[in-house]
Design a protein around this motif. Structure first.
Motif, PDB file in Angstrom:
ATOM      1  N   ILE B 122       0.821  -1.210   0.000  1.00 19.70           N
ATOM      2  CA  ILE B 122       0.000   0.000   0.000  1.00 19.70           C
ATOM      3  C   ILE B 122       0.853   1.257   0.000  1.00 19.70           C
ATOM      4  CG2 ILE B 122      -2.044  -1.044   1.020  1.00 19.70           C
ATOM      5  CD1 ILE B 122      -0.998   0.159   3.718  1.00 19.70           C
ATOM      6  N   MET B 183      -0.806  12.481   1.910  1.00 18.75           N
ATOM      7  CA  MET B 183      -0.142  13.598   2.589  1.00 18.75           C
ATOM      8  C   MET B 183      -1.088  14.775   2.786  1.00 18.75           C
ATOM      9  SD  MET B 183       2.324  15.211  -0.344  1.00 18.75           S
ATOM     10  CE  MET B 183       2.974  16.560   0.611  1.00 18.75           C
ATOM     11  N   MET B 184      -0.815  15.566   3.825  1.00 21.79           N
ATOM     12  CA  MET B 184      -1.613  16.767   4.049  1.00 21.79           C
ATOM     13  C   MET B 184      -0.758  17.976   3.790  1.00 21.79           C
ATOM     14  SD  MET B 184      -4.045  16.376   7.264  1.00 21.79           S
ATOM     15  CE  MET B 184      -4.690  14.835   7.855  1.00 21.79           C
TER      16      MET B 184
ATOM     17  N   LEU D  52       3.195  13.685   6.000  1.00 24.13           N
ATOM     18  CA  LEU D  52       3.196  12.488   5.149  1.00 24.13           C
ATOM     19  C   LEU D  52       3.160  11.230   6.011  1.00 24.13           C
ATOM     20  CD1 LEU D  52       3.572  11.258   2.274  1.00 24.13           C
ATOM     21  CD2 LEU D  52       6.021  11.285   2.738  1.00 24.13           C
ATOM     22  N   PRO D  53       2.043  10.532   5.976  1.00 25.61           N
ATOM     23  CA  PRO D  53       1.912   9.362   6.847  1.00 25.61           C
ATOM     24  C   PRO D  53       2.395   8.101   6.144  1.00 25.61           C
ATOM     25  CG  PRO D  53      -0.147   9.724   5.732  1.00 25.61           C
ATOM     26  CD  PRO D  53       0.824  10.750   5.193  1.00 25.61           C
ATOM     27  N   TYR D  55       1.530   4.001   6.827  1.00 24.83           N
ATOM     28  CA  TYR D  55       0.924   2.982   7.681  1.00 24.83           C
ATOM     29  C   TYR D  55       1.594   1.642   7.437  1.00 24.83           C
ATOM     30  CZ  TYR D  55      -2.741   6.480   7.877  1.00 24.83           C
ATOM     31  OH  TYR D  55      -3.431   7.635   8.046  1.00 24.83           O
ATOM     32  N   TYR D  65       4.454   5.459  10.797  1.00 23.38           N
ATOM     33  CA  TYR D  65       5.202   6.671  11.065  1.00 23.38           C
ATOM     34  C   TYR D  65       4.678   7.804  10.211  1.00 23.38           C
ATOM     35  CZ  TYR D  65       7.859   5.300   6.887  1.00 23.38           C
ATOM     36  OH  TYR D  65       8.211   4.927   5.627  1.00 23.38           O
TER      37      TYR D  65
END
Ligand SMILES: Cc1ncc(C[n+]2csc(CCOP(=O)(O)OP(=O)(O)O)c2C)c(N)n1
Ligand SMILES: Cc1ncc(C[n+]2csc(CCOP(=O)(O)OP(=O)(O)O)c2C)c(N)n1
Ligand code: SF4
Ligand code: SF4
Ligand code: SF4
Ligand code: SF4
Ligand code: SF4
Ligand code: SF4
Ligand SMILES: [Mg+2]
Ligand SMILES: [Mg+2]
Lengths: 242, 364, 75, 198, 364, 198, 242, 75
Positions: B122, B183-184, D52-53, D55, D65
């Motif tokens: 993912i 992203m935000m 920016l995550p 999972y 992170y």
């Protein structure tokens, strides 16, 4: 003299490409008659299948959409939700509705989309050359069941209408046939109910029509009519299911 | 129809996924059908609440296939419609997209790409470039493909996508990757666009009352007719090629080494340009925004004055084939890619540039 | 006898006919048959067979079952 | 702060300030929310920010992170290779990200879930029992806020006002807000105290 | 297992579809799943009778998607497996093909192409070249693509396909068009190939008795693992590129005008070569047989000695992009195509060549 | 026979014989079977052959046609632009293919289904009531065999022995074989008779 | 002291990635126990779903195949037909089996493939973040039914097991639950029947297991167990269906 | 009293435990509780609670319901 039976207004004058004795021709005419009688030619929208009836839009004088094979009810969902004032129906064969499109059929019914489904069960894939359909009856020989259905783990004929009747959101499910004038008339009244339901906002309605495919049953049209009456109805009993 | 007033002065921190969803509603999208898949689940989740509020329809479809075919119907009925998914789900939509293209129906399809092939993972990836730009479905069709590289751009391009879809009657693909989707960044919303309904759709299915029946179809059996239809499509594609050519040049004026990169990858490439510039190297970045049509002329021109071109992708090398085709023998084309969700760092890219520079200085 | 209505009638569009024979099968009066001639399609289309003493009753069965909408019925 | 001229997040030519933060932990530890509150606070100060995550296994378990960049000017890449600050809320995250703290950077460690305080000579290490503290305050779920408090306190990346404002935007429910605020405040005090001690 | 002895001396008049079906059985294919679609219905029809006789399994699947995923299972179990379809059905299989490629499972997928896009028509076409060679599915994968141009070749390549699929653990696509599928020509059968079972498949699912469990998968969530897996795939693709390079040169030795064409289109192009030769023009034909890998080197070499290259396809221009990419600036690349099932005649192609010749003579 | 050097089906250099035949009619008229029996007969004579069908609406109705090439050497394209022989079994097929008979070629017309015999000055036209003849023999379905008989008789593309052999391979059922054979033979006689007459 | 409850041999020692209180863990263990008890570890082949249980192959020590989302029964069909001597089963969530894979599920059952299906009904899509599943019950709030199922034309929970029971070729269909030790044991005996049927060549067997997803039900594990017992069973009554 | 068997026992793998509490919910004797300490995972794992006069009956309920196979039971 008054005409007591004449060419329906919503039916185009084009001659069909169907084989002699094919039930599609009767079913097309019935749909047109019902549209005429309910006065909905101006707001009806048909979703045509991929199957022998693929160019049904050449035969009806109403707005029509194509749909990818099996996806007619998904297409109809899109249309009806965006045009709730129109009368949207699908016209689908058994391969289209009950094989590749089974999931779409069941989920559209389960959502209770307010559409009408005309389901032509002719127990084979007509358009592609007479292969087994989900509705092929036991021991029936087709292009892909040369030894008859059941000899090679093909399972049993699928009773989609009965399955759909289990769903709380379906409002009217009936099975009729085209093997005689009397049955044709019953089919017509079932169609009237199914379309009226939509007009009145009642919800998902489906008419399954047992229909002749003389070509791939390898029977004359007359014998095809008899075969429905004598054999096919055993697997698919006629009448209102819900 | 309830429309909350959008404060077009205030920036809001939002993810690319939400930006796309909000932009769609503001652009007049009134039909959304989708099936959950990571990394774009925020879109259906958001739509399930907001579409009904906006007077639109949200359907969680039983599958990606059902979703794209629902779009076929909604679009045939004249509505602005969108579906969103990620790589495996987009593969399932290929037949449907080909049908929409064939029937000349506009719609917006968002692919928030993840690592492949198969179930993959993912993480963000750019390995669906071929599928999007060459046509993963069957037949001679193209869809417009737009690749945002920031959340703001995801928002802006989504709005643009609906206009293009209506104008050219074609599916438009937003090719984002997991990074853009997740992203935000602060976004400046531009509010509702009411010209959304400005496209006359005389061909749409509305019921044939008072006119000849409309038929929406991609099937033309009679000999020669399908070919005519294809010619029509190709003519439209030529028009699009002329009119849609979005790209960004970053420090390319004096550049002799050109990086070509798109989407989130181009962000990292920009860091590398900045770094290499500090080292005194004349590096620039060409960022195609419309991937189909590819801004060929702009690249061609830049390639002539470049000593070398470095294509950087989060893939095994897909866009690089287009670059090679366009650049021909004007400049050598190098490639650096990371696959399967791997994200290259600025340093890795700079390292590649240094290698190219070394090769050149040695030649001298 | 003065109350006897005029003969009900059917009209067959022969060139549309595909000679499936369904109308023939279902005419309760046996008033239909395949013609000797080939029509435009190359088939022996259905035709009305005049039988003395047997009248078409305008039941429309033939028209109702006809898949190609070849038959009109008047009364 | 990027003062080492390695180009990350730094625009060509000018040498503006950019803070690069990696926050890591396990799926349920509220990594993303923590990072988001931080990023939003910075945005409220008109900074450029990216969040920016990443999972692990779709949503749960594994290690998750989030990378946050905060800068005075437009940020090119949101991706962080070497960070100014790493916050590691569990052992796997620590193992993974300890090598990605820049020289002279700061590493925050949740010592509740780590056997021994890690060693790394070229950066500052702030180790606190974030989970235990959260547990003590009343909810181990607040571990993230405890860490956030410690982070903001010791780095002043964002002002306290904007942090509070951002917190309010994140938690509409007053009680939830209060609990989280409490955790942050408690941590802020704590860090000061400990700092003095050390 | 009943095996009728095949008379390998006698030619039999058969269609491409039947040739493919018979070759598959002879090559040891023991699992067939498919869903009817024109113009390839003869294959499932034939298989329904013959597979059970050959001790194999025939399943008329409920959909193309079910069929390709059944192949995934059969292949995971170590069997030789095939599915066949035509354009729209192949689009539906894209997710599945990507999964097979990702999980490194071999199988044979036959696309008897028809006119598109959408439902299109049932006439022969070559408009799925992009889909087949670039990967219509998601992710960085490739499948070997073989394009027969006669019924005999359809037979031969099908047998080859099974070997390649096992050797490289990859799906192999037979990219035929309606013309190849439907036309009949005399075929010389070569009989059963029992080395079919010669590939050891230690990875196959057979039950874990006496060994560590085998897992067939394309999903690699842990950071970096999917990238490693992709590198492995790419390495395999490099190997294939080195080893698979099938093409035919027809009168190319002294040719200065080169036609590039594949499949049934190349047959018509050959007529044009013959005709133009009679007119004294030095025209030759390069016919790629493996479309992926494309025989790049061979074309490159020819292109250098060509004054002009004419690509002829039954499409709007798909292979031409590869030709342009490979030829670079060595020779100008022209294109002639017919779409939507249109079949060009020899005369049309010759006309194009004459135009090119005229342009050149005017230049002089 | 291709003696006009237009390159169709002719290999570069040599000028071998190639016969190009288009057989057209409606879906149910047995076009494909007729063409196949012809092609198979030629193969039995060790000729190179190609048989290329084209259906209308998938299988039924509309107009279907089949292109057969028979040659002494390898055949490049199976596709026929201009044919040596066209057999048109119904009106739409005639209208469509009349323009594709080569100069000096032959056009067979099923006059049973055509209002008037067509005009085309540059080719030979053989018009027979194929359908009526078939009807007379006992089955209108044999129209194709009647036409085949006429074609083979008047062109001698294939020998009668190979035709008979091919016919046997096509119809395993003895009765069906006999019926079809009868139709062919009848037609062969007929064409001779008529020819003499005309 | 004898161990009366210990770690199953067919279960790998890996810790699962499941949330606390997730039913998948229990179901995995039961499958492993059944494999051990029937002595089929060496010939069992699992087909894993796409869903939270996607890496079930990390938890079972047997041969396993992945399957594309929804296609597990198609994959199992391919395996079983080529390896009739192996014991092939699928393990699927409700999204996988009943939504995207509904057609495959029904057709595999209708063909009567001799496989075993373990169907985990947790009334949501776990893996993707708690969206509505076909089995979501009326008024249940999920990520995509923020106002509760039914407020936006989502239709009713789909009773797939009842539908499958209609098919002549299905041999055993049962619905069990995991909300208490007693129900867990009942689930185990249902699984034993379902696997035994395959070993004995009886045919298609399916066990639907109502399973906790505390995370997306937004309930504690305890409340989740209660919710199954008190609410979910109303829509999905427990017991042998066929 | 000589017939009294030795105490049945359970063993909990604390570091596997996710603290779901299901074992606690279903122990008929109320012999389980969450511990004060955090385990490797950072949660308060289940533990056996010694209660005077209350014996573990080795019913295995705790083990049967445990989703993480943390509990072994012996008799
Ligand atoms: C995706 C796809 N698969 C297969 C086909 C080929 N196809 C066309 S119609 C048809 C089935 C027709 O059967 P049915 O729906 O029963 O209609 P009928 O012709 O019997 O009326 C099939 C398989 C197609 N067009 N598209
Ligand atoms: C083609 C495709 N569509 C969607 C997804 C995303 N996806 C992964 S799992 C899943 C549903 C999971 O729900 P369920 O099957 O009920 O399993 P659970 O996680 O609840 O156990 C979805 C939609 C995918 N991987 N592939
Ligand atoms: S094939 Fe069958 S269904 Fe199709 S037109 Fe002919 S009779 Fe009708
Ligand atoms: S109307 Fe009735 S009686 Fe008259 S011809 Fe028709 S079927 Fe016979
Ligand atoms: S039913 Fe119609 S088509 Fe059939 S024979 Fe009678 S008139 Fe002709
Ligand atoms: S999300 Fe639900 S189903 Fe998935 S692991 Fe967590 S509790 Fe289990
Ligand atoms: S075995 Fe029974 S009594 Fe003993 S701890 Fe477990 S649940 Fe309680
Ligand atoms: S049931 Fe298992 S995981 Fe849950 S608390 Fe008890 S021991 Fe821990
Ligand atoms: Mg049918
Ligand atoms: Mg679920």
């Amino acid at each position: 003299m008054n005409k007591i039976f004449s060419y329906p207004k919503s039916l185009s004058k084009n001659e069909t490409h169907y084989c002699a004795g094919c039930g599609h021709g009767i079913a097309h005419r019935l749909v047109a008659e019902v549209i005429d009688e309910l006065g909905i030619q101006g707001r009806a929208i048909a979703v045509c299948p991929v199957g022998c009836a693929v160019v049904a839009y050449d035969y009806w004088d109403i707005d029509c959409s194509e749909a990818a094979h099996g996806r007619a009810t998904a297409v109809a969902t899109g249309i009806k939700r965006m045009r709730p004032g129109n009368i949207v129906f699908t016209y689908q064969g058994d391969g289209d509705l009950a094989s590749i499109g089974l999931a779409e059929t069941i989920f559209t019914a389960n959502r209770g989309e307010n559409i009408t489904v005309v389901f032509i069960n002719n127990a084979v894939y007509g358009m592609t050359g007479g292969q087994m359909a989900p509705t092929t009856v036991m021991h029936q020989k087709t292009s892909t069941t040369p030894a008859g259905r059941g000899a090679n783990f093909e399972g049993h004929p699928l009773k989609v209408s009965e399955m759909l009747a289990m769903l709380p959101a379906t409002k009217y499910i009936a099975r009729t046939a085209l093997f005689s004038p009397a049955e044709v008339l019953k089919t017509k009244s079932a169609l009237i109910t199914a379309f009226k339901n939509q007009i009145e906002g009642i919800g998902f309605s489906l008419v399954e029509i047992l229909s002749m495919c003389p070509t791939y049953w390898q029977l004359t049209p007359e014998k095809s009519a008899k075969w429905i009456r004598e054999e096919m109805v055993k697997a698919f009993p006629l009448g209102r299911i819900k | 129809m309830i429309k909350k007033k959008i404060d077009t002065n205030k920036k809001v921190l939002m993810s690319g996924n939400i930006a796309i969803a909000q932009a769609a509603i503001e652009a007049g999208c009134r039909f959304y059908a989708g099936y959950p898949i990571t990394p774009q689940n925020e879109i259906p989740n958001y739509m399930s609440g907001k579409m009904p509020q906006a007077g639109g329809v949200f359907i969680q479809a039983e599958s990606e296939i059902a979703a794209i075919n629902m779009l076929f119907g909604a679009s045939a009925a004249g509505a602005r419609a969108m579906t969103t998914s990620s790589s495996p789900g987009i593969s399932l939509k290929q037949e449907g997209i080909s049908y929409l293209a064939g029937a000349r129906l506009g719609c917006v399809v968002v692919n928030v790409m993840r690592g492949g092939p198969g179930l993959g993972n993912i993480a963000p990836a750019q390995s669906d470039y071929f599928q999007a730009t060459k046509g993963g479905g069957h037949g001679d069709y193209h869809t417009i493909v737009l690749a945002p590289s920031s959340v703001q751009e995801a928002y802006d391009l989504t709005k643009l996508a609906f206009d293009l879809a209506d104008k050219y009657r074609t599916p438009v693909i937003i090719l984002a990757d997991g990074m853009i989707g997740q992203m935000m960044e602060p976004v400046q919303a531009t509010g509702y666009r009411l010209q959304a309904t400005g496209y006359k759709k005389a061909w749409a299915l509305t019921g044939a009352k008072g006119r000849r029946p409309n038929i929406v179809r991609s099937f033309f059996l009679k000999e020669g007719i399908l070919e005519e239809h294809n010619k029509l499509l190709q003519k439209e594609y030529q028009k699009i090629k002329q009119e849609v050519n979005n790209y960004e040049n970053y420090l390319t004026e004096d550049a002799n080494i050109l990086i070509v990169s798109y989407g989130s990858m181009a962000r990292i490439a920009k860091d590398s340009v900045n770094y290499m510039r500090k080292q005194g190297a004349r590096v620039g970045l060409f960022r195609p925004i419309s991937l189909w049509p590819f801004p060929e002329k702009a690249l061609e021109e830049l390639s002539i004055k470049s000593n070398a071109i470095l294509v950087v992708e989060m893939s095994a090398g897909q866009m690089v084939e287009d670059v090679q085709r366009i650049v021909k023998s004007s400049a050598p084309v190098y490639f650096y890619g990371r696959m399967g969700g791997g994200i290259p760092s600025q340093e890795e890219i700079s390292e590649e540039i240094k290698k190219i520079l070394n090769a050149y200085s040695q030649k001298k | 006898m003065s109350q006897k209505k005029s003969s009900p009638k059917i009209r067959i569009d022969k060139d549309r006919c595909k000679a499936c024979g369904l109308c023939i099968m279902y005419c309760p009066k046996g008033l239909l048959q395949l013609s000797q001639d080939l029509n435009k399609r190359g088939v022996h289309s259905a035709e009305f067979k005049k039988i003395k003493g047997v009248e078409c009753v305008a039941c429309s069965f033939c028209a109702i079952i006809c898949p190609d909408v070849c038959i009109e019925v008047s009364k | 702060m990027d003062k080492r001229g390695d180009g990350q997040g730094i625009s060509f030519g000018k040498d503006k300030m950019t803070e690069q933060i990696i926050i890591a932990g396990s799926g349920g530890q509220g990594i993303m929310a923590m990072a988001r509150i931080l990023a939003n606070a910075a945005m409220l100060e008109d900074k450029f920010v990216t969040w920016l995550p990443c999972y692990g296994a779709e949503v749960r378990g594994g290690s998750a992170y989030c990378m946050v960049k905060i800068s005075d000017r437009e940020i090119a890449s949101p991706y962080i290779n070497l960070a100014d600050t790493v916050v590691a809320l569990n052992k796997p995250s620590l193992d993974r990200f300890i090598k990605r703290v820049k020289p002279r950077g700061t590493l925050f460690v949740n010592t509740s879930l780590v056997d021994k305080k890690p060693k790394k000579s070229d950066c500052k290490i702030i180790g606190e029992d974030f989970s235990d503290i959260a547990s003590d305050i009343g909810n181990v779920q607040c571990t993230n806020m405890v860490a956030l408090g410690a982070l903001v306190k010791s780095s002043s990346i964002v002002g306290r006002d904007s942090l509070e404002k951002s917190l309010r935007e994140a938690f509409k429910d007053e009680n939830v807000f209060l609990l989280n605020e409490k955790a942050i405040k408690y941590a802020m005090k704590l860090v000061k105290v400990r700092k003095r001690k050390s």
